[in-house]
Design an enzyme around this catalytic site. Structure first.
Site, PDB file in Angstrom:
ATOM      1  N   ALA A   9       0.851  -1.203   0.000  1.00  0.00           N
ATOM      2  CA  ALA A   9       0.000   0.000   0.000  1.00  0.00           C
ATOM      3  C   ALA A   9       0.876   1.239   0.000  1.00  0.00           C
ATOM      4  O   ALA A   9       0.755   2.100   0.866  1.00  0.00           O
ATOM      5  CB  ALA A   9      -0.914  -0.017   1.220  1.00  0.00           C
ATOM      6  N   CYS A 272      13.217   5.859  -7.746  1.00  0.00           N
ATOM      7  CA  CYS A 272      13.353   4.878  -8.831  1.00  0.00           C
ATOM      8  C   CYS A 272      14.466   5.097  -9.844  1.00  0.00           C
ATOM      9  O   CYS A 272      15.098   4.118 -10.244  1.00  0.00           O
ATOM     10  CB  CYS A 272      12.022   4.744  -9.554  1.00  0.00           C
TER      11      CYS A 272
HETATM   12  P1  NAD Z   1       6.589   1.887  -1.214  1.00  0.00           P
HETATM   13  O1  NAD Z   1       7.748   1.622  -0.352  1.00  0.00           O
HETATM   14  O2  NAD Z   1       5.888   3.212  -1.131  1.00  0.00           O
HETATM   15  O3  NAD Z   1       5.468   0.771  -0.958  1.00  0.00           O
HETATM   16  C1  NAD Z   1       5.751  -0.591  -0.879  1.00  0.00           C
HETATM   17  C2  NAD Z   1       4.881  -1.195   0.205  1.00  0.00           C
HETATM   18  O4  NAD Z   1       4.994  -2.626   0.167  1.00  0.00           O
HETATM   19  C3  NAD Z   1       5.266  -0.777   1.635  1.00  0.00           C
HETATM   20  O5  NAD Z   1       4.152  -0.172   2.259  1.00  0.00           O
HETATM   21  C4  NAD Z   1       5.661  -2.105   2.317  1.00  0.00           C
HETATM   22  O6  NAD Z   1       5.283  -2.146   3.682  1.00  0.00           O
HETATM   23  C5  NAD Z   1       4.863  -3.100   1.503  1.00  0.00           C
HETATM   24  N1  NAD Z   1       5.330  -4.483   1.556  1.00  0.00           N
HETATM   25  C6  NAD Z   1       6.607  -4.951   1.517  1.00  0.00           C
HETATM   26  N2  NAD Z   1       6.620  -6.297   1.532  1.00  0.00           N
HETATM   27  C7  NAD Z   1       5.320  -6.697   1.600  1.00  0.00           C
HETATM   28  C8  NAD Z   1       4.666  -7.974   1.622  1.00  0.00           C
HETATM   29  N3  NAD Z   1       5.375  -9.091   1.563  1.00  0.00           N
HETATM   30  N4  NAD Z   1       3.326  -8.007   1.697  1.00  0.00           N
HETATM   31  C9  NAD Z   1       2.597  -6.857   1.745  1.00  0.00           C
HETATM   32  N5  NAD Z   1       3.151  -5.620   1.692  1.00  0.00           N
HETATM   33  C10 NAD Z   1       4.492  -5.546   1.624  1.00  0.00           C
HETATM   34  O7  NAD Z   1       7.055   1.626  -2.706  1.00  0.00           O
HETATM   35  P2  NAD Z   1       6.454   2.269  -4.045  1.00  0.00           P
HETATM   36  O8  NAD Z   1       7.053   3.611  -4.275  1.00  0.00           O
HETATM   37  O9  NAD Z   1       4.985   2.120  -4.034  1.00  0.00           O
HETATM   38  O10 NAD Z   1       7.087   1.304  -5.131  1.00  0.00           O
HETATM   39  C11 NAD Z   1       6.667  -0.027  -5.268  1.00  0.00           C
HETATM   40  C12 NAD Z   1       7.232  -0.585  -6.555  1.00  0.00           C
HETATM   41  O11 NAD Z   1       6.729   0.167  -7.668  1.00  0.00           O
HETATM   42  C13 NAD Z   1       8.758  -0.495  -6.669  1.00  0.00           C
HETATM   43  O12 NAD Z   1       9.214  -1.626  -7.356  1.00  0.00           O
HETATM   44  C14 NAD Z   1       8.980   0.750  -7.507  1.00  0.00           C
HETATM   45  O13 NAD Z   1      10.185   0.671  -8.239  1.00  0.00           O
HETATM   46  C15 NAD Z   1       7.809   0.710  -8.442  1.00  0.00           C
HETATM   47  N6  NAD Z   1       7.373   2.014  -8.964  1.00  0.00           N
HETATM   48  C16 NAD Z   1       7.322   3.102  -8.129  1.00  0.00           C
HETATM   49  C17 NAD Z   1       6.857   4.327  -8.620  1.00  0.00           C
HETATM   50  C18 NAD Z   1       6.775   5.555  -7.749  1.00  0.00           C
HETATM   51  O14 NAD Z   1       6.469   6.617  -8.245  1.00  0.00           O
HETATM   52  N7  NAD Z   1       7.014   5.467  -6.455  1.00  0.00           N
HETATM   53  C19 NAD Z   1       6.408   4.419  -9.949  1.00  0.00           C
HETATM   54  C20 NAD Z   1       6.465   3.285 -10.759  1.00  0.00           C
HETATM   55  C21 NAD Z   1       6.947   2.078 -10.245  1.00  0.00           C
HETATM   56  C1  UGA Z   2       9.634   8.709 -12.633  1.00  0.00           C
HETATM   57  C2  UGA Z   2       9.072   8.534 -14.044  1.00  0.00           C
HETATM   58  O1  UGA Z   2       8.766   9.829 -14.574  1.00  0.00           O
HETATM   59  C3  UGA Z   2       7.806   7.682 -14.022  1.00  0.00           C
HETATM   60  O2  UGA Z   2       7.356   7.463 -15.353  1.00  0.00           O
HETATM   61  C4  UGA Z   2       8.128   6.344 -13.351  1.00  0.00           C
HETATM   62  O3  UGA Z   2       6.960   5.557 -13.261  1.00  0.00           O
HETATM   63  C5  UGA Z   2       8.673   6.597 -11.963  1.00  0.00           C
HETATM   64  O4  UGA Z   2       9.856   7.426 -12.056  1.00  0.00           O
HETATM   65  C6  UGA Z   2       9.113   5.347 -11.256  1.00  0.00           C
HETATM   66  O5  UGA Z   2       9.364   4.334 -11.863  1.00  0.00           O
HETATM   67  O6  UGA Z   2       9.198   5.492 -10.031  1.00  0.00           O
HETATM   68  P1  UGA Z   2       9.065  10.233 -10.537  1.00  0.00           P
HETATM   69  O7  UGA Z   2      10.403   9.804 -10.066  1.00  0.00           O
HETATM   70  O8  UGA Z   2       7.912  10.113  -9.619  1.00  0.00           O
HETATM   71  O9  UGA Z   2       8.674   9.433 -11.869  1.00  0.00           O
HETATM   72  O10 UGA Z   2       9.126  11.778 -10.978  1.00  0.00           O
HETATM   73  P2  UGA Z   2       9.751  12.520 -12.261  1.00  0.00           P
HETATM   74  O11 UGA Z   2       8.811  13.569 -12.670  1.00  0.00           O
HETATM   75  O12 UGA Z   2      10.204  11.588 -13.290  1.00  0.00           O
HETATM   76  O13 UGA Z   2      11.020  13.256 -11.628  1.00  0.00           O
HETATM   77  C7  UGA Z   2      12.149  12.516 -11.208  1.00  0.00           C
HETATM   78  C8  UGA Z   2      13.264  13.497 -10.830  1.00  0.00           C
HETATM   79  O14 UGA Z   2      13.789  14.127 -11.984  1.00  0.00           O
HETATM   80  C9  UGA Z   2      12.807  14.619  -9.898  1.00  0.00           C
HETATM   81  O15 UGA Z   2      13.805  14.877  -8.947  1.00  0.00           O
HETATM   82  C10 UGA Z   2      12.646  15.791 -10.838  1.00  0.00           C
HETATM   83  O16 UGA Z   2      12.758  17.036 -10.203  1.00  0.00           O
HETATM   84  C11 UGA Z   2      13.782  15.542 -11.813  1.00  0.00           C
HETATM   85  N1  UGA Z   2      13.587  16.181 -13.129  1.00  0.00           N
HETATM   86  C12 UGA Z   2      12.536  15.824 -13.900  1.00  0.00           C
HETATM   87  C13 UGA Z   2      14.521  17.108 -13.580  1.00  0.00           C
HETATM   88  O17 UGA Z   2      15.507  17.418 -12.881  1.00  0.00           O
HETATM   89  N2  UGA Z   2      14.343  17.668 -14.815  1.00  0.00           N
HETATM   90  C14 UGA Z   2      13.283  17.340 -15.615  1.00  0.00           C
HETATM   91  O18 UGA Z   2      13.197  17.892 -16.742  1.00  0.00           O
HETATM   92  C15 UGA Z   2      12.365  16.388 -15.142  1.00  0.00           C
END
Ligand code: NAD
Ligand code: UGA
Length: 454
Positions: A9, A272
């Site tokens: 979550a 990420c």
């Molecule tokens: P997060 O740390 O916010 O959330 C992960 C959650 O999973 C935590 O709340 C943790 O307690 C829970 N968890 C861990 N092990 C568990 C288990 N066995 N059962 C149930 N819950 C469990 O992480 P996030 O930012 O949501 O990222 C999750 C994944 O999505 C990562 O692989 C990340 O790379 C990917 N991702 C993140 C973003 C982003 O913007 N944050 C965008 C795209 C992809």
């Molecule tokens: C990024 C990708 O944009 C998403 O598509 C992807 O799903 C996600 O990572 C992920 O896998 O977690 P996010 O990290 O949430 O999303 O935010 P971004 O808008 O991509 O910004 C990332 C970083 O780059 C920030 O620190 C931002 O300030 C910086 N940034 C972004 C720059 O310095 N210059 C830019 O032109 C754009």
């Protein structure tokens, strides 16, 4: 009614499942997590994360077809489709430490699914994982369950924080990878039907499993590479008198390049980009491709260079010493419209300034003092491994204060560093700020938010 359960979550699991629940009233969605505190927050008035538009979506469907629960076993066992959206951080120890993805959380999720499943299930990789993870997950599921059939799909998430709801409502694409078998194709169609409730069909791409897994790492690597390219160019602009905003605009006008994601900055942050590129580098090395690995490694190196270049610029401009000088840091989150500080460039910049014995006063509209102090006390990569949390070092406590607004942070400061592009920083009364500062006063704008003309 189709039943869905999401393990994890967090920043992805919460918003993604809330939007599915909103758009698909005929689907029951339950989000579960091992953290009781996180589930409690999702069930409260103050949600676990700050994300524009999220409150409204959650309010519309929570208690209707959206539940947040700690009863993991019950909801996984009842679900037809199980999403896994757990964290996949960088390993901090052992083989591949500092590069490879730590799949401990993923593997324990898969073992739990196998243990409690009583009916066939589609298991969806939502987390970002190394290419061919689905193969390992298939093995874990199939060797630990009793004649139950699992179809694994890769459905990586592309949302960006701060615009997550917008991105989920209107995604550039939804990517679904599956096995190229009859059962695999059927599973892909089932997930496609869910997204087809609101995403136009031509934006739902289907591929094989490995293409979907690798596309996610590739997409993040390409995005981060654009930022490192423009940031590398910013160093040359500063040396030659060119203006990086003008150069980026001129380059981005070429329709083959495009205008987005070319904002020079103090460096990219977030949970990420760095993690996924390191993961990609490790995969290349493991596949005997050192040249390819080195190519992508450079994206991270330039990002680190940009952050230390910023600190060097501050110190050298302030007559080579910031010892005991007060420096206001405006913005601590890794980008605007989020309270997320994971891998924020502000951590490296603040640590750099503290290393030169500056006193820093920080203001961010969404980040708490507690969070800032924890972040500044942590070792690299430890933020996603809560067990390794380190206590705050006494020196850092003394040198860091947190202010309730930008004016308070800047009062009596010798310099200001703008590290997050919050909209409110564009409309500050900089004359008032200047008057309250020590002279000569300096502004180091790591986000190009201040208009020097006004
Ligand atoms: P997060 O740390 O916010 O959330 C992960 C959650 O999973 C935590 O709340 C943790 O307690 C829970 N968890 C861990 N092990 C568990 C288990 N066995 N059962 C149930 N819950 C469990 O992480 P996030 O930012 O949501 O990222 C999750 C994944 O999505 C990562 O692989 C990340 O790379 C990917 N991702 C993140 C973003 C982003 O913007 N944050 C965008 C795209 C992809
Ligand atoms: C990024 C990708 O944009 C998403 O598509 C992807 O799903 C996600 O990572 C992920 O896998 O977690 P996010 O990290 O949430 O999303 O935010 P971004 O808008 O991509 O910004 C990332 C970083 O780059 C920030 O620190 C931002 O300030 C910086 N940034 C972004 C720059 O310095 N210059 C830019 O032109 C754009």
């Amino acid at each position: 009614m189709v039943k869905m359960c999401c393990l994890g979550a967090g920043y992805v699991g919460g918003p993604t499942m809330a939007v599915i629940a909103l758009k698909c009233p005929d689907v029951e969605v339950v989000v579960v997590d091992i953290s009781t505190a996180r589930i409690d927050a999702w069930n409260s008035e103050t949600l676990q994360i700050y994300e524009p538009g999220l409150d409204d979506v959650v309010k519309q469907c929570r208690g209707r077809n959206l539940l947040f629960s700690n009863d993991i076993e019950k909801h996984v066992s009842e679900a037809d489709i199980v999403f896994v959206s757990v964290n996949t951080p960088t390993k901090t120890r052992g083989l591949g430490a500092g590069k490879a993805a730590d799949l401990t959380y993923w593997e324990s999720a898969a073992r739990l699914i196998a243990d409690v499943a009583k009916s066939d299930k589609i298991v969806v990789e939502k987390s970002t994982v190394p290419v061919r993870t689905a193969e390992a997950i298939e093995k874990i599921l199939n060797h630990n369950s009793d004649g139950i059939s699992f179809q694994i799909l890769s459905n990586p998430e592309f949302l960006a924080e701060g615009t997550a709801i917008q991105d989920l409502f209107s995604p550039d694409r939804v990517l679904i990878g599956g096995r190229e078998t009859r059962e695999g194709r059927r599973a892909v169609e089932a997930l496609k039907d869910v997204y087809a409730h609101w995403v136009p069909e031509d934006r739902i791409l289907t591929t094989n499993l490995w293409s979907a897994e690798l596309s996610k790492l590739a997409a993040n690597a390409f995005l981060a590479q654009r930022i490192s390219s423009v940031n590398a160019m910013s160093a040359l602009c500063e040396a030659t008198g060119a203006n990086v905003a003008e150069v980026a605009y001129a380059v981005g006008k070429d329709s083959r390049v495009g205008p987005k994601f070319l904002n020079a900055s103090v460096g990219f942050g977030g949970s990420c980009f760095q993690k996924d590129i390191l993961n990609l580098v490790y995969i290349c090395e493991c596949n005997g491709l050192p040249e390819v690995a080195n190519y992508w490694k450079q994206v991270i190196k330039i990002n680190d260079y940009q952050k230390s270049r910023f600190v060097n610029r501050v110190v050298s401009s302030m007559f080579n010493t910031v010892a005991n000088k007060r420096i206001a840091v405006l913005g601590f989150a890794f980008k605007k419209d989020t309270g997320d500080t994971r891998e924020t460039p502000a951590i490296d910049v603040c640590k750099g300034l503290l290393g030169d014995q500056a006193k820093i006063s920080i203001y961010d509209p969404q980040v708490t003092e507690d969070q800032i102090q924890r972040d500044l006390a942590m070792n690299k990569f430890d933020w996603d491994h809560p067990l390794h949390l380190q206590p705050m070092s006494p020196t850092a406590i003394k040198q860091v204060s947190v202010a309730w607004d930008a004016y308070e942070a800047a009062k009596d400061a010798h310099g200001i560093c703008i590290l997050t592009e919050w909209d409110e920083f564009k409309t500050l009364d900089y004359t008032r700020i200047y008057e309250s500062m020590q002279k000569p006063a300096f502004v180091f704008d790591g986000r190009n938010v201040v208009d020097p003309e006004s």
